[in-house]
Scaffold this active site. Structure first.
Site, short mmCIF file in Angstrom:
data_model
loop_
_atom_site.label_atom_id
_atom_site.label_comp_id
_atom_site.label_asym_id
_atom_site.label_seq_id
_atom_site.Cartn_x
_atom_site.Cartn_y
_atom_site.Cartn_z
CE LYS A 125 -4.44 0.95 0.20
NZ LYS A 125 -5.60 0.11 -0.18
CG ASP A 165 -7.37 3.27 -0.74
OD1 ASP A 165 -7.81 2.12 -0.69
OD2 ASP A 165 -7.49 4.07 0.21
#
Ligand code: NDP
Ligand code: 2IT
Length: 444
Positions: A125, A165
């Protein structure tokens, strides 16, 4: 059990200032306790100590110039958490609340989620504390170019494949891809969520929301319930929320409330999705503006109030810890029978406990929102083959993947004596595949 406690204490000592990361680790470790009785070799291989420590953490300076000619500096992150079962894979978040602990919690969750999809993708991430809100397209472009000017050294189609995201959608992925290509002279699948004209996959935009609803449909089928005629509350009004609304409505549900970080709207006649899409996707406005254009709808300040709207199915799809114990109790009191996490960790541990105790069907984010990354992996496959599949092909694969995820979480829960506890089931099923891969690859 003491192994799990010991490792958790170690994680607490090492990461004292990262509450979201600790929250995510605690939940997974608690679920895994029964596994170590059956698989003692995991303990001697130090598997847990390894799995809670990212393989690599990158932090870098992102300087850029705003439209007024002023220099701005943000912080960039990429946490490459686990490559046990495939290249690091996971989104980039641009939001002022981003810090290392947030990216680590998201990266940790991603490892198990990606494993659950059944596809060969590791977990990672990244992101930045950059706030895209109120920035011009040119500012966003300059920021993305600067961000990629450092990130490109650490990613590649077979190494680490970022995507979107919160705050990162098609616009940002386009600018990031353009800069990657300029710096490396390569056109490949290094990012997913790309535009359809340059290697993006049909149905990737819809995938997280659609996948969420496919999984809920399957979960409810087991208990004789469905979306038909059900009132649905979807928090957020971004990528996940919009396509969750679309699919829930197609299946006969009525979405009566949506939100953003300022407040929520309640529309008893059903939230008009075309209007939300225009306001949010095209004009980048606030959810409050919905009420100026739609008679009979109400706006309320404060996003937490959305859980007071009576519904049968709740799909928290905005951000972490947005649904707490009080919200969960209100949902139960109002007759809600199914909750599924479109966002990553939107329910506090206390809220999740309320749902489990009251027999509310509950699907954790690692299972419920995995359709986005699963379709990203389908985009990677198409890029590698230099082919594009039709919307229907991708959508059918997505649906099957969500059904498989539900089945493997439900089966693992039952096998370990926790029937209907999909939190435990998803954590165990996701963990076992990663653990077996780590065992096979030696001490790395
Ligand atoms: P978007 O940026 O498209 O939308 C985010 C939505 O959540 C907006 O409505 C935003 O409101 C709201 N929101 C963001 N931060 C907060 C906050 N601190 N408090 C209240 N509301 C907030 O993001 P996505 O829809 O892509 O992501 C939503 C969630 O889903 C995240 O948890 C993400 O990690 C998760 N997720 C996303 C996937 C994807 O494919 N995009 C895949 C799997 C999970 P505002 O406009 O006011 O900021
Ligand atoms: O949380 C997530 O799974 C995502 N933001 C999607 C990641 C991806 O690589 O598509």
């Amino acid at each position: 059990m003491s192994y799990v406690n010991d490792v958790y204490e170690l994680v607490q000592r090492r990461n004292p200032a990262e509450p979201e990361f600790l929250q995510a680790v605690k939940e997974v470790l608690e679920s895994l306790a029964p596994v170590f009785g059956k698989r003692p070799e995991f303990r001697s291989a130090g598997l847990l100590e390894r799995i809670v420590e990212p393989e690599r953490q990158l932090m870098f300076r992102v300087p850029w110039m705003d439209d007024g000619g002023k220099v701005q500096v943000n912080r960039g992150f990429r946490v490459q958490f686990s490559s046990a079962i495939g290249p690091y894979k996971g989104g980039l978040r641009f939001h002022p609340s981003v810090n290392l602990g947030i990216i680590k919690f998201l990266g940790f969750e991603q490892v198990f989620k990606n494993s659950l999809t059944g596809q060969p993708i590791g977990g990672g991430k990244g992101g930045s504390d950059f706030d895209p809100k109120g920035k011009s397209d040119n500012e966003v472009m300059r920021f993305c170019q600067s961000f990629m000017s450092e990130l490109f050294r650490y990613i590649d189609a077979d190494t680490d494949v970022p995507a979107g995201d919160i705050g990162v959608g098609g616009r940002e992925i386009g600018y990031l891809f353009g800069q990657f290509k300029k710096l490396t002279n390569q056109f490949n699948g290094v990012l997913t969520g790309k535009g359809l004209a340059f290697g993006g996959s049909l149905a990737r935009k819809e995938a997280t929301g659609y996948g969420l609803v496919y999984l809920v449909e399957k979960m409810m089928e087991a208990k004789g319930k469905s979306f038909k005629g059900a009132k649905v509350v979807v928090s957020g009004s971004g990528n996940v929320a919009i396509y969750a609304h679309e699919k829930a409505t197609q299946l006969g549900g009525k979405v009566v409330a949506m939100s953003d970080s300022n407040g929520y709207i309640f529309d008893p006649s059903g939230v008009d999705l075309d209007l939300v899409k225009r306001l949010k996707e095209v004009e980048r406005r606030r959810i409050k503006d919905y009420c100026a254009e739609k008679k009979g709808a109400e706006y309320h300040d404060g996003c937490e109030g959305i859980w007071q709207v009576p519904c049968s199915i709740a799909l928290p799809s905005a951000t972490q810890n947005e649904l707490d114990e009080a919200g969960a109790k209100t949902l139960v009191k109002n007759g809600c029978f199914a909750v599924a996490e479109g966002a990553n960790m939107p329910c506090t541990p206390e809220a999740a406990e309320v749902f489990l105790k009251n027999g509310v069907m509950f699907a954790p984010g690692k299972a419920a929102n995995a359709g986005g990354v699963a379709t990203s992996a389908l985009e990677m496959s198409q890029n590698s083959q230099r082919l594009s599949w039709t919307f229907e092909e991708v959508d059918a694969k997505l649906k099957q993947i969500m059904i498989n995820i539900y089945t493997s979480a439900a089966t693992s829960a039952e096998e370990y004596g926790m029937k209907d506890n999909l939190i435990a089931g998803a954590n165990i099923a996701g963990f076992l595949k990663v653990a077996d891969a780590m065992m096979a690859q030696g001490l790395v």
